[in-house]
Design a protein around this motif. Structure first.
Motif, PDB file in Angstrom:
ATOM      1  N   LEU A   6     -23.698 -96.642  39.273  1.00  8.68           N
ATOM      2  CA  LEU A   6     -24.831 -96.294  38.425  1.00  8.68           C
ATOM      3  C   LEU A   6     -24.567 -94.948  37.768  1.00  8.68           C
ATOM      4  CD1 LEU A   6     -27.793 -96.995  37.613  1.00  8.68           C
ATOM      5  CD2 LEU A   6     -28.494 -95.582  39.548  1.00  8.68           C
ATOM      6  N   CYS A   7     -24.729 -94.867  36.460  1.00  9.76           N
ATOM      7  CA  CYS A   7     -24.483 -93.584  35.793  1.00  9.76           C
ATOM      8  C   CYS A   7     -25.718 -93.036  35.097  1.00  9.76           C
ATOM      9  CB  CYS A   7     -23.299 -93.674  34.830  1.00  9.76           C
ATOM     10  SG  CYS A   7     -23.523 -94.775  33.457  1.00  9.76           S
ATOM     11  N   ALA A   8     -26.762 -93.858  34.897  1.00  5.80           N
ATOM     12  CA  ALA A   8     -27.967 -93.344  34.233  1.00  5.80           C
ATOM     13  C   ALA A   8     -29.101 -94.353  34.326  1.00  5.80           C
ATOM     14  CB  ALA A   8     -27.680 -93.051  32.764  1.00  5.80           C
ATOM     15  N   GLN A   9     -30.302 -93.853  34.100  1.00  7.88           N
ATOM     16  CA  GLN A   9     -31.479 -94.692  33.939  1.00  7.88           C
ATOM     17  C   GLN A   9     -32.109 -94.315  32.615  1.00  7.88           C
ATOM     18  OE1 GLN A   9     -34.241 -95.458  37.160  1.00  7.88           O
ATOM     19  NE2 GLN A   9     -32.966 -94.182  38.473  1.00  7.88           N
ATOM     20  N   GLU A  10     -32.419 -95.293  31.806  1.00  9.00           N
ATOM     21  CA  GLU A  10     -33.035 -95.043  30.513  1.00  9.00           C
ATOM     22  C   GLU A  10     -34.473 -95.528  30.620  1.00  9.00           C
ATOM     23  OE1 GLU A  10     -34.559 -95.368  26.664  1.00  9.00           O
ATOM     24  OE2 GLU A  10     -34.277 -97.083  27.944  1.00  9.00           O
ATOM     25  N   GLU A  11     -35.404 -94.624  30.543  1.00  8.97           N
ATOM     26  CA  GLU A  11     -36.818 -94.942  30.728  1.00  8.97           C
ATOM     27  C   GLU A  11     -37.594 -95.021  29.414  1.00  8.97           C
ATOM     28  OE1 GLU A  11     -38.241 -95.672  33.573  1.00  8.97           O
ATOM     29  OE2 GLU A  11     -36.595 -95.138  34.898  1.00  8.97           O
ATOM     30  N   ARG A  12     -37.078 -94.397  28.387  1.00 13.42           N
ATOM     31  CA  ARG A  12     -37.857 -94.211  27.158  1.00 13.42           C
ATOM     32  C   ARG A  12     -38.337 -95.514  26.543  1.00 13.42           C
ATOM     33  NH1 ARG A  12     -34.132 -91.215  23.397  1.00 13.42           N
ATOM     34  NH2 ARG A  12     -32.624 -92.382  24.566  1.00 13.42           N
ATOM     35  N   ARG A  13     -37.436 -96.312  26.031  1.00 15.71           N
ATOM     36  CA  ARG A  13     -37.847 -97.492  25.275  1.00 15.71           C
ATOM     37  C   ARG A  13     -37.410 -98.796  25.906  1.00 15.71           C
ATOM     38  NH1 ARG A  13     -35.392 -96.343  19.516  1.00 15.71           N
ATOM     39  NH2 ARG A  13     -33.598 -96.091  20.838  1.00 15.71           N
ATOM     40  N   LEU A  14     -36.266 -98.789  26.546  1.00 13.68           N
ATOM     41  CA  LEU A  14     -35.653-100.043  26.949  1.00 13.68           C
ATOM     42  C   LEU A  14     -35.799-100.380  28.428  1.00 13.68           C
ATOM     43  CD1 LEU A  14     -32.391 -99.601  24.876  1.00 13.68           C
ATOM     44  CD2 LEU A  14     -34.324-101.066  24.335  1.00 13.68           C
ATOM     45  N   GLY A  15     -36.061 -99.427  29.286  1.00 10.15           N
ATOM     46  CA  GLY A  15     -36.177 -99.697  30.713  1.00 10.15           C
ATOM     47  C   GLY A  15     -34.883-100.234  31.295  1.00 10.15           C
ATOM     48  N   LEU A  16     -33.821 -99.421  31.273  1.00  8.62           N
ATOM     49  CA  LEU A  16     -32.488 -99.868  31.671  1.00  8.62           C
ATOM     50  C   LEU A  16     -31.952 -99.116  32.870  1.00  8.62           C
ATOM     51  CD1 LEU A  16     -30.760 -99.770  28.158  1.00  8.62           C
ATOM     52  CD2 LEU A  16     -31.713-101.783  29.288  1.00  8.62           C
ATOM     53  N   LEU A  17     -31.058 -99.776  33.595  1.00  6.85           N
ATOM     54  CA  LEU A  17     -30.142 -99.132  34.526  1.00  6.85           C
ATOM     55  C   LEU A  17     -28.769 -99.262  33.904  1.00  6.85           C
ATOM     56  CD1 LEU A  17     -31.265-100.413  38.040  1.00  6.85           C
ATOM     57  CD2 LEU A  17     -31.611 -98.165  37.057  1.00  6.85           C
ATOM     58  N   ILE A  18     -28.038 -98.177  33.791  1.00  5.85           N
ATOM     59  CA  ILE A  18     -26.741 -98.185  33.119  1.00  5.85           C
ATOM     60  C   ILE A  18     -25.641 -97.972  34.145  1.00  5.85           C
ATOM     61  CG2 ILE A  18     -25.336 -97.081  31.347  1.00  5.85           C
ATOM     62  CD1 ILE A  18     -28.874 -96.411  30.999  1.00  5.85           C
ATOM     63  N   CYS A  19     -24.657 -98.882  34.136  1.00  6.03           N
ATOM     64  CA  CYS A  19     -23.563 -98.839  35.102  1.00  6.03           C
ATOM     65  C   CYS A  19     -22.210 -98.742  34.402  1.00  6.03           C
ATOM     66  CB  CYS A  19     -23.572-100.090  35.977  1.00  6.03           C
ATOM     67  SG  CYS A  19     -24.993-100.216  37.058  1.00  6.03           S
ATOM     68  N   LEU A  20     -21.266 -98.127  35.104  1.00  3.49           N
ATOM     69  CA  LEU A  20     -19.895 -98.037  34.610  1.00  3.49           C
ATOM     70  C   LEU A  20     -19.098 -99.298  34.922  1.00  3.49           C
ATOM     71  CD1 LEU A  20     -19.097 -94.402  35.784  1.00  3.49           C
ATOM     72  CD2 LEU A  20     -19.570 -95.159  33.455  1.00  3.49           C
ATOM     73  N   LYS A  21     -19.496-100.015  35.978  1.00  6.48           N
ATOM     74  CA  LYS A  21     -18.747-101.178  36.450  1.00  6.48           C
ATOM     75  C   LYS A  21     -19.724-102.202  37.009  1.00  6.48           C
ATOM     76  CE  LYS A  21     -14.861-102.120  39.508  1.00  6.48           C
ATOM     77  NZ  LYS A  21     -13.944-101.559  40.510  1.00  6.48           N
ATOM     78  N   VAL A  22     -19.397-103.486  36.875  1.00  3.35           N
ATOM     79  CA  VAL A  22     -20.230-104.567  37.398  1.00  3.35           C
ATOM     80  C   VAL A  22     -19.353-105.530  38.193  1.00  3.35           C
ATOM     81  CG1 VAL A  22     -21.958-104.401  35.568  1.00  3.35           C
ATOM     82  CG2 VAL A  22     -19.996-105.898  35.247  1.00  3.35           C
ATOM     83  N   THR A  23     -19.976-106.477  38.876  1.00  2.00           N
ATOM     84  CA  THR A  23     -19.222-107.455  39.666  1.00  2.00           C
ATOM     85  C   THR A  23     -18.746-108.613  38.786  1.00  2.00           C
ATOM     86  OG1 THR A  23     -21.109-108.849  40.248  1.00  2.00           O
ATOM     87  CG2 THR A  23     -20.687-106.932  41.667  1.00  2.00           C
ATOM     88  N   ASN A  24     -17.961-109.488  39.382  1.00  2.00           N
ATOM     89  CA  ASN A  24     -17.486-110.681  38.670  1.00  2.00           C
ATOM     90  C   ASN A  24     -18.596-111.698  38.426  1.00  2.00           C
ATOM     91  OD1 ASN A  24     -14.870-109.730  38.480  1.00  2.00           O
ATOM     92  ND2 ASN A  24     -14.241-110.657  40.409  1.00  2.00           N
ATOM     93  N   ASP A  25     -19.782-111.490  38.999  1.00  2.00           N
ATOM     94  CA  ASP A  25     -20.919-112.375  38.760  1.00  2.00           C
ATOM     95  C   ASP A  25     -21.605-112.083  37.436  1.00  2.00           C
ATOM     96  OD1 ASP A  25     -20.723-113.962  41.066  1.00  2.00           O
ATOM     97  OD2 ASP A  25     -21.778-112.468  42.266  1.00  2.00           O
ATOM     98  N   VAL A  26     -21.132-111.074  36.710  1.00  2.00           N
ATOM     99  CA  VAL A  26     -21.679-110.738  35.395  1.00  2.00           C
ATOM    100  C   VAL A  26     -20.706-111.221  34.322  1.00  2.00           C
ATOM    101  CG1 VAL A  26     -22.392-108.867  33.848  1.00  2.00           C
ATOM    102  CG2 VAL A  26     -22.846-108.701  36.304  1.00  2.00           C
TER     103      VAL A  26
END
Length: 99
Positions: free
Chosen positions: A22-42
């Motif tokens: 996890l590298c950031a959370q964007e709360e303003r408009r989009l409601g996101l969790l931002i990651c540098l890496k994900v699993t093979n299930d994505v």
């Protein structure tokens, strides 16, 4: 790591990522969790989408989906306005699509 968490698909509970990437959370408009890496299930869809309304208006992005159930769980920005440029190339999960 006691305080680590995993991010799971809300539809089928497949593990999509974890708090170690996890590298950031964007709360303003989009409601996101931002990651540098994900699993093979994505899966990152090959086709480029263009935002036609809302916060992604005019942005080009690839949708992220869960390989297990096919639910759209987020996106990777390819091209964005200057206020969203910091998200380019990162894995952005919609908070309401994950657990």
């Amino acid at each position: 790591p006691e305080e680590c968490a995993v991010f799971q698909c809300r539809g089928c509970w497949a593990v999509l990522g974890d708090s170690l990437h996890l590298c950031a959370q964007e709360e303003r408009r989009l409601g996101l969790l931002i990651c540098l890496k994900v699993t093979n299930d994505v899966a990152c869809e090959d086709s480029l989408m263009i935002g036609l309304e809302g916060a992604l208006l005019g942005c080009a992005y690839n949708a992220l989906s869960c390989r297990s159930c096919g639910s759209i769980v987020g996106f990777v920005l390819y091209s964005a306005s200057s206020d969203l440029a910091y998200l380019r190339g990162l894995f952005c999960f919609f908070k309401d699509s994950i657990l």
